[in-house]
Motif scaffolding. Structure first.
Motif, PDB file in Angstrom:
ATOM      1  N   LEU A  38       0.813  -1.215   0.000  1.00 45.14           N
ATOM      2  CA  LEU A  38       0.000   0.000   0.000  1.00 45.14           C
ATOM      3  C   LEU A  38       0.847   1.266   0.000  1.00 45.14           C
ATOM      4  O   LEU A  38       0.438   2.279  -0.544  1.00 45.14           O
ATOM      5  CB  LEU A  38      -0.964  -0.013   1.191  1.00 45.14           C
ATOM      6  CG  LEU A  38      -2.031  -1.112   1.091  1.00 45.14           C
ATOM      7  CD1 LEU A  38      -2.811  -1.200   2.392  1.00 45.14           C
ATOM      8  CD2 LEU A  38      -2.952  -0.873  -0.081  1.00 45.14           C
ATOM      9  N   GLN A  44      -3.886  -0.367  -4.716  1.00 41.97           N
ATOM     10  CA  GLN A  44      -3.915  -1.818  -4.895  1.00 41.97           C
ATOM     11  C   GLN A  44      -5.068  -2.370  -4.069  1.00 41.97           C
ATOM     12  O   GLN A  44      -4.978  -2.560  -2.865  1.00 41.97           O
ATOM     13  CB  GLN A  44      -2.571  -2.429  -4.451  1.00 41.97           C
ATOM     14  CG  GLN A  44      -2.013  -3.495  -5.342  1.00 41.97           C
ATOM     15  CD  GLN A  44      -2.677  -4.856  -5.182  1.00 41.97           C
ATOM     16  OE1 GLN A  44      -3.556  -5.059  -4.380  1.00 41.97           O
ATOM     17  NE2 GLN A  44      -2.249  -5.782  -6.007  1.00 41.97           N
ATOM     18  N   ALA A  45      -6.196  -2.627  -4.719  1.00 36.24           N
ATOM     19  CA  ALA A  45      -7.448  -2.957  -4.032  1.00 36.24           C
ATOM     20  C   ALA A  45      -7.361  -4.240  -3.208  1.00 36.24           C
ATOM     21  O   ALA A  45      -7.814  -4.268  -2.061  1.00 36.24           O
ATOM     22  CB  ALA A  45      -8.579  -3.067  -5.050  1.00 36.24           C
ATOM     23  N   GLN A  46      -6.800  -5.288  -3.761  1.00 33.42           N
ATOM     24  CA  GLN A  46      -6.737  -6.569  -3.050  1.00 33.42           C
ATOM     25  C   GLN A  46      -5.941  -6.424  -1.754  1.00 33.42           C
ATOM     26  O   GLN A  46      -6.366  -6.875  -0.703  1.00 33.42           O
ATOM     27  CB  GLN A  46      -6.109  -7.644  -3.923  1.00 33.42           C
ATOM     28  CG  GLN A  46      -6.052  -9.005  -3.256  1.00 33.42           C
ATOM     29  CD  GLN A  46      -5.414 -10.063  -4.138  1.00 33.42           C
ATOM     30  OE1 GLN A  46      -4.723  -9.743  -5.085  1.00 33.42           O
ATOM     31  NE2 GLN A  46      -5.658 -11.303  -3.826  1.00 33.42           N
ATOM     32  N   GLY A  48      -5.374  -3.654  -0.075  1.00 30.82           N
ATOM     33  CA  GLY A  48      -6.072  -2.752   0.841  1.00 30.82           C
ATOM     34  C   GLY A  48      -7.195  -3.440   1.584  1.00 30.82           C
ATOM     35  O   GLY A  48      -7.317  -3.312   2.806  1.00 30.82           O
ATOM     36  N   THR A  49      -8.003  -4.194   0.874  1.00 31.70           N
ATOM     37  CA  THR A  49      -9.124  -4.906   1.496  1.00 31.70           C
ATOM     38  C   THR A  49      -8.624  -5.946   2.482  1.00 31.70           C
ATOM     39  O   THR A  49      -9.110  -6.036   3.614  1.00 31.70           O
ATOM     40  CB  THR A  49      -9.989  -5.578   0.413  1.00 31.70           C
ATOM     41  OG1 THR A  49     -10.475  -4.576  -0.468  1.00 31.70           O
ATOM     42  CG2 THR A  49     -11.147  -6.338   1.017  1.00 31.70           C
ATOM     43  N   THR A  50      -7.646  -6.729   2.074  1.00 29.57           N
ATOM     44  CA  THR A  50      -7.109  -7.775   2.944  1.00 29.57           C
ATOM     45  C   THR A  50      -6.430  -7.165   4.159  1.00 29.57           C
ATOM     46  O   THR A  50      -6.567  -7.664   5.277  1.00 29.57           O
ATOM     47  CB  THR A  50      -6.120  -8.664   2.163  1.00 29.57           C
ATOM     48  OG1 THR A  50      -6.787  -9.165   0.997  1.00 29.57           O
ATOM     49  CG2 THR A  50      -5.640  -9.823   2.998  1.00 29.57           C
ATOM     50  N   HIS A  51      -5.712  -6.070   3.963  1.00 30.15           N
ATOM     51  CA  HIS A  51      -5.029  -5.396   5.064  1.00 30.15           C
ATOM     52  C   HIS A  51      -6.030  -4.926   6.115  1.00 30.15           C
ATOM     53  O   HIS A  51      -5.840  -5.137   7.308  1.00 30.15           O
ATOM     54  CB  HIS A  51      -4.213  -4.220   4.515  1.00 30.15           C
ATOM     55  CG  HIS A  51      -3.540  -3.425   5.561  1.00 30.15           C
ATOM     56  ND1 HIS A  51      -4.036  -2.219   6.003  1.00 30.15           N
ATOM     57  CD2 HIS A  51      -2.418  -3.667   6.284  1.00 30.15           C
ATOM     58  CE1 HIS A  51      -3.243  -1.756   6.946  1.00 30.15           C
ATOM     59  NE2 HIS A  51      -2.257  -2.599   7.128  1.00 30.15           N
ATOM     60  N   ARG A  52      -7.103  -4.303   5.671  1.00 28.26           N
ATOM     61  CA  ARG A  52      -8.120  -3.831   6.618  1.00 28.26           C
ATOM     62  C   ARG A  52      -8.714  -5.001   7.405  1.00 28.26           C
ATOM     63  O   ARG A  52      -8.891  -4.916   8.624  1.00 28.26           O
ATOM     64  CB  ARG A  52      -9.215  -3.066   5.888  1.00 28.26           C
ATOM     65  CG  ARG A  52      -8.827  -1.647   5.529  1.00 28.26           C
ATOM     66  CD  ARG A  52     -10.002  -0.842   5.011  1.00 28.26           C
ATOM     67  NE  ARG A  52     -10.590  -1.392   3.803  1.00 28.26           N
ATOM     68  CZ  ARG A  52     -10.125  -1.196   2.580  1.00 28.26           C
ATOM     69  NH1 ARG A  52      -9.051  -0.452   2.387  1.00 28.26           N
ATOM     70  NH2 ARG A  52     -10.719  -1.726   1.530  1.00 28.26           N
ATOM     71  N   ARG A  53      -9.020  -6.083   6.721  1.00 28.00           N
ATOM     72  CA  ARG A  53      -9.600  -7.253   7.399  1.00 28.00           C
ATOM     73  C   ARG A  53      -8.608  -7.850   8.396  1.00 28.00           C
ATOM     74  O   ARG A  53      -8.981  -8.218   9.510  1.00 28.00           O
ATOM     75  CB  ARG A  53     -10.012  -8.302   6.379  1.00 28.00           C
ATOM     76  CG  ARG A  53     -11.219  -7.907   5.573  1.00 28.00           C
ATOM     77  CD  ARG A  53     -11.575  -8.956   4.568  1.00 28.00           C
ATOM     78  NE  ARG A  53     -12.720  -8.545   3.784  1.00 28.00           N
ATOM     79  CZ  ARG A  53     -13.071  -9.109   2.656  1.00 28.00           C
ATOM     80  NH1 ARG A  53     -12.370 -10.113   2.160  1.00 28.00           N
ATOM     81  NH2 ARG A  53     -14.126  -8.685   1.993  1.00 28.00           N
ATOM     82  N   HIS A  56      -8.248  -5.718  11.476  1.00 30.61           N
ATOM     83  CA  HIS A  56      -9.445  -5.850  12.306  1.00 30.61           C
ATOM     84  C   HIS A  56      -9.412  -7.166  13.089  1.00 30.61           C
ATOM     85  O   HIS A  56      -9.656  -7.194  14.299  1.00 30.61           O
ATOM     86  CB  HIS A  56     -10.701  -5.757  11.435  1.00 30.61           C
ATOM     87  CG  HIS A  56     -11.975  -5.933  12.194  1.00 30.61           C
ATOM     88  ND1 HIS A  56     -12.461  -4.978  13.055  1.00 30.61           N
ATOM     89  CD2 HIS A  56     -12.850  -6.965  12.225  1.00 30.61           C
ATOM     90  CE1 HIS A  56     -13.589  -5.415  13.590  1.00 30.61           C
ATOM     91  NE2 HIS A  56     -13.837  -6.614  13.106  1.00 30.61           N
TER      92      HIS A  56
END
Length: 65
Positions: A38, A44-46, A48-53, A56
């Motif tokens: 990032l 980089q969408a994949q 970013g989404t995985t990082h947030r999850r 969390h």
């Protein structure tokens, strides 16, 4: 995967490594790899989404401890 990154540091390869590390339970290392993606490629969408999850889930685990 890590050898491929030594010769060609591409965000999509680093994202795959990060996701693989998360899948093997190495959350800290996986998050670190996704953060590196990032920083290099913020869109980089994949990653970013995985990082947030992952962050969390990591926080939830820490809260339970």
């Amino acid at each position: 995967m890590q050898e491929a990154l030594r010769t060609q540091d591409r965000p999509e390869l680093r994202a795959m490594l990060g996701i693989g590390l998360l899948g093997s339970g190495q959350v800290g290392q996986g998050v670190g790899e996704l953060e590196a993606v990032l920083r290099k490629e913020p869109g980089q969408a994949q990653a970013g989404t995985t990082h947030r999850r992952a962050r969390h889930l990591n926080k939830l685990v820490e809260d339970v401890r």
